[in-house]
Design a protein around this motif. Structure first.
Motif: not given
Length: 111
Positions: A76-90
């Motif tokens: 299904g669909n989802g929305n980002t609620v948190e993120y961290k890091g670079e290359k890759p982004i978690t």
């Protein structure tokens, strides 16, 4: 997004993304190593809701079993609620709908 939860044994560590269900409502996904937060692709993932980008998740537990390619299951669909890091982004994604408990168990119990 097409996601294999369990990677092949001989995969390079740089491609061994840590993708997993946190629970029936949240999923952790790592972008490809080339994705940076300051790129349009990175912004579309990290600020997907504000940018009007729909994140559709297709998941399979294993790429292959006994030499046969396994199909993806649409979560299904989802929305980002948190993120961290670079290359890759978690990225922590809140799913629009909770996945059924039996499907959650199928994806999270390693055999």
């Amino acid at each position: 997004m097409y996601i294999d939860l369990h990677k092949v044994a001989n995969i390079k560590e740089s491609l061994n993304y840590h993708d997993e269900f946190i629970n029936e409502r949240y999923f952790q996904w790592q972008t490809p190593n080339s994705t940076s937060q300051n790129t349009e692709r990175g912004k579309g993932i990290t600020f997907n809701e504000a940018k009007g980008v729909k994140l559709h998740l297709f998941v399979r537990k294993y790429r292959e079993i006994d030499g046969k390619t396994k199909p993806y299951i649409y979560i299904g669909n989802g929305n980002t609620v948190e993120y961290k890091g670079e290359k890759p982004i978690t990225v922590k994604i809140k799913l629009e709908h909770e996945i059924p408990t039996n499907l959650y168990k199928e994806f999270t119990i390693k055999i």
